[in-house]
Design a protein around this motif. Structure first.
Motif, PDB file in Angstrom:
ATOM      1  N   LEU A 124      12.339   3.542  17.275  1.00  0.00           N
ATOM      2  CA  LEU A 124      13.088   2.411  16.722  1.00  0.00           C
ATOM      3  C   LEU A 124      12.368   1.813  15.521  1.00  0.00           C
ATOM      4  O   LEU A 124      13.001   1.459  14.517  1.00  0.00           O
ATOM      5  N   PHE A 125      11.040   1.746  15.605  1.00  0.00           N
ATOM      6  CA  PHE A 125      10.242   1.217  14.489  1.00  0.00           C
ATOM      7  C   PHE A 125      10.454   2.049  13.225  1.00  0.00           C
ATOM      8  O   PHE A 125      10.726   1.513  12.142  1.00  0.00           O
ATOM      9  N   PHE A 126      10.336   3.371  13.352  1.00  0.00           N
ATOM     10  CA  PHE A 126      10.458   4.230  12.166  1.00  0.00           C
ATOM     11  C   PHE A 126      11.891   4.258  11.634  1.00  0.00           C
ATOM     12  O   PHE A 126      12.100   4.325  10.415  1.00  0.00           O
ATOM     13  N   ILE A 127      12.865   4.196  12.530  1.00  0.00           N
ATOM     14  CA  ILE A 127      14.259   4.173  12.070  1.00  0.00           C
ATOM     15  C   ILE A 127      14.530   2.913  11.258  1.00  0.00           C
ATOM     16  O   ILE A 127      15.152   2.963  10.179  1.00  0.00           O
ATOM     17  N   ILE A 128      14.058   1.783  11.748  1.00  0.00           N
ATOM     18  CA  ILE A 128      14.261   0.518  11.027  1.00  0.00           C
ATOM     19  C   ILE A 128      13.538   0.536   9.688  1.00  0.00           C
ATOM     20  O   ILE A 128      14.067   0.071   8.665  1.00  0.00           O
ATOM     21  N   ARG A 129      12.342   1.118   9.656  1.00  0.00           N
ATOM     22  CA  ARG A 129      11.598   1.212   8.390  1.00  0.00           C
ATOM     23  C   ARG A 129      12.312   2.134   7.403  1.00  0.00           C
ATOM     24  O   ARG A 129      12.367   1.848   6.203  1.00  0.00           O
ATOM     25  N   ILE A 130      12.879   3.233   7.895  1.00  0.00           N
ATOM     26  CA  ILE A 130      13.538   4.195   7.015  1.00  0.00           C
ATOM     27  C   ILE A 130      14.795   3.605   6.380  1.00  0.00           C
ATOM     28  O   ILE A 130      15.064   3.831   5.190  1.00  0.00           O
TER      29      ILE A 130
ATOM     30  N   PHE B  40       9.390  -5.536  -2.725  1.00  0.00           N
ATOM     31  CA  PHE B  40       9.459  -4.218  -3.333  1.00  0.00           C
ATOM     32  C   PHE B  40      10.073  -3.225  -2.355  1.00  0.00           C
ATOM     33  O   PHE B  40       9.782  -3.239  -1.157  1.00  0.00           O
ATOM     34  N   THR B  41      10.936  -2.377  -2.856  1.00  0.00           N
ATOM     35  CA  THR B  41      11.458  -1.273  -2.066  1.00  0.00           C
ATOM     36  C   THR B  41      10.691  -0.022  -2.468  1.00  0.00           C
ATOM     37  O   THR B  41      10.952   0.564  -3.519  1.00  0.00           O
ATOM     38  N   CYS B  42       9.753   0.351  -1.643  1.00  0.00           N
ATOM     39  CA  CYS B  42       8.927   1.511  -1.962  1.00  0.00           C
ATOM     40  C   CYS B  42       9.739   2.790  -1.752  1.00  0.00           C
ATOM     41  O   CYS B  42      10.510   2.897  -0.795  1.00  0.00           O
ATOM     42  N   PRO B  43       9.579   3.765  -2.638  1.00  0.00           N
ATOM     43  CA  PRO B  43      10.274   5.046  -2.462  1.00  0.00           C
ATOM     44  C   PRO B  43       9.831   5.733  -1.178  1.00  0.00           C
ATOM     45  O   PRO B  43       8.719   5.526  -0.691  1.00  0.00           O
TER      46      PRO B  43
ATOM     47  N   ILE C 299      10.507  -4.805   9.777  1.00  0.00           N
ATOM     48  CA  ILE C 299       9.993  -4.857  11.138  1.00  0.00           C
ATOM     49  C   ILE C 299       8.478  -4.894  11.047  1.00  0.00           C
ATOM     50  O   ILE C 299       7.869  -4.131  10.286  1.00  0.00           O
ATOM     51  N   THR C 300       7.864  -5.780  11.776  1.00  0.00           N
ATOM     52  CA  THR C 300       6.426  -5.959  11.688  1.00  0.00           C
ATOM     53  C   THR C 300       5.675  -4.791  12.317  1.00  0.00           C
ATOM     54  O   THR C 300       6.163  -4.158  13.270  1.00  0.00           O
ATOM     55  N   TYR C 301       4.489  -4.540  11.807  1.00  0.00           N
ATOM     56  CA  TYR C 301       3.645  -3.476  12.358  1.00  0.00           C
ATOM     57  C   TYR C 301       3.047  -3.856  13.705  1.00  0.00           C
ATOM     58  O   TYR C 301       2.436  -3.019  14.368  1.00  0.00           O
TER      59      TYR C 301
ATOM     60  N   ILE D  24       0.820  -1.211   0.000  1.00  0.00           N
ATOM     61  CA  ILE D  24       0.000   0.000   0.000  1.00  0.00           C
ATOM     62  C   ILE D  24       0.855   1.264   0.000  1.00  0.00           C
ATOM     63  O   ILE D  24       0.443   2.313  -0.511  1.00  0.00           O
ATOM     64  N   TRP D  25       2.092   1.174   0.541  1.00  0.00           N
ATOM     65  CA  TRP D  25       2.974   2.335   0.544  1.00  0.00           C
ATOM     66  C   TRP D  25       3.621   2.561  -0.818  1.00  0.00           C
ATOM     67  O   TRP D  25       4.341   3.539  -1.010  1.00  0.00           O
TER      68      TRP D  25
END
Length: 321
Positions: free
Chosen positions: A255-261, A169-172, A266-268, A72-73
């Motif tokens: 930590l969640f957002f850093i890992i996502r960036i 997929f690596t979303c932008p 990391i699971t939601y 979705i992202w």
């Protein structure tokens, strides 16, 4: 984890995060209707409860959207539902965090004695000042996160060169479509969510601890007066606990957002668990600090003896200290 397991897990998180806040909100409103007054503590309780309820439900909706569509992202433009969920999640977390900061400041000014005339004047008008600060925080949060509705992604999607599966997929990275300095905006949000509220919470909590320790030691020979200060000791403990819950939640979410960036997986579940923990613990601590809410809780659980004990316990009523 199976599909049913995911559903049960998130339903449990919603119940943990929402139930206590609904309880606090309903019975705080009930007390305000009976007394026909809105005390500062009651106002902050209502603000925290409402924002926490919306925060947990919005996070659940966001996770459900991602669960239904893992890519979705990568969709352009972002669905309106995702933008609304992101906006509400940021807005409600901002309101709740700042409400705790104002509660810490309120209790500190009420409990601690100051020699400065400026602080004495503030103490006399602290209820009006904090009421205005809480309402201004709510208004600021509503306006501050409006750029979230302009979030979108760039034209191209990049695939991971080493993996051909659609699940990799690596979303932008999303960007704001309106004319603004994104780095300055993000820096301002980060400061308003962590360092600035913490600069209010920590000094006020430490000041209350120092004051109450000195006060208790000075009055240790007067048992009646020491008992009279027990309610303020509880206020201090509750305030410090709220700061601890706030910091723990920020660490997990950050930590969640850093890992996502950085592009790692990391699971939601982590994000949902963090906000559920925050909402559940804050509601529990606020209930424990409030005699009226505590008595209502015991009465709902049909514990007559416990209810009588709660009525005699050293807890703080919803009315201002």
């Amino acid at each position: 984890m199976t599909f049913v397991g995911h559903i049960l897990f998130f339903v449990a998180l919603v119940i943990v995060g929402v139930s206590g806040n609904i309880f606090n909100f309903i019975f705080t409103i009930q007390q305000q209707v009976k007394t026909r007054t809105i005390q500062t503590v009651g106002l902050i309780l209502n603000v925290i409860s409402i924002s926490n309820i919306i925060l947990v439900l919005t996070t659940f909706a966001l996770v459900l959207s991602v669960f239904q569509n893992a890519q979705i992202w990568c969709v352009r433009p972002y669905p309106l539902a995702i933008r609304i969920e992101a906006y509400l999640m940021m807005t409600c977390s901002f309101i709740s965090f700042w409400a705790i900061a104002w509660l810490s400041l309120f209790y500190c000014i009420k409990v601690v004695n100051f020699s400065s005339e400026c602080f004495r004047a503030l103490k006399r008008n602290i209820s009006s000042v904090i009421n205005a600060a809480v309402l201004l925080s709510c208004m600021l949060s509503v306006l501050l996160f409006f750029p979230m509705f302009s979030l979108d992604i760039v034209d191209s999607l990049e695939k991971n060169d080493n993996v051909s599966s659609i699940t990799n997929f690596t979303c932008p990275q999303p960007s704001f479509t309106i004319q603004m300095n994104p780095n300055a905006y993000i820096a301002a949000i980060v400061c308003l969510l962590c360092p600035i509220p913490l600069m209010i919470m920590l000094p006020t909590s430490i000041r209350m601890v120092a004051h109450l320790c000195a006060h208790t030691m000075a009055l240790k020979k007067n048992q009646t007066q020491v008992q009279g200060s027990d309610s303020y000791v509880l206020v201090c403990k509750i305030t410090i606990s709220l700061v601890g819950v706030y910091l723990s939640t920020l660490c997990i979410v950050g930590l969640f957002f850093i890992i996502r960036i950085i592009g790692e997986f990391i699971t939601y579940h982590t994000l949902a668990s963090a906000f559920s923990f925050y909402s559940g613990m804050t509601s529990l601590l606020l209930t424990a600090s409030n005699r009226y809410l505590k008595e209502k809780l015991w009465s709902l659980l049909c514990c007559r003896k416990a209810e009588e004990q709660a009525g005699k316990s050293q807890t703080v009523v919803t009315a201002d200290v």
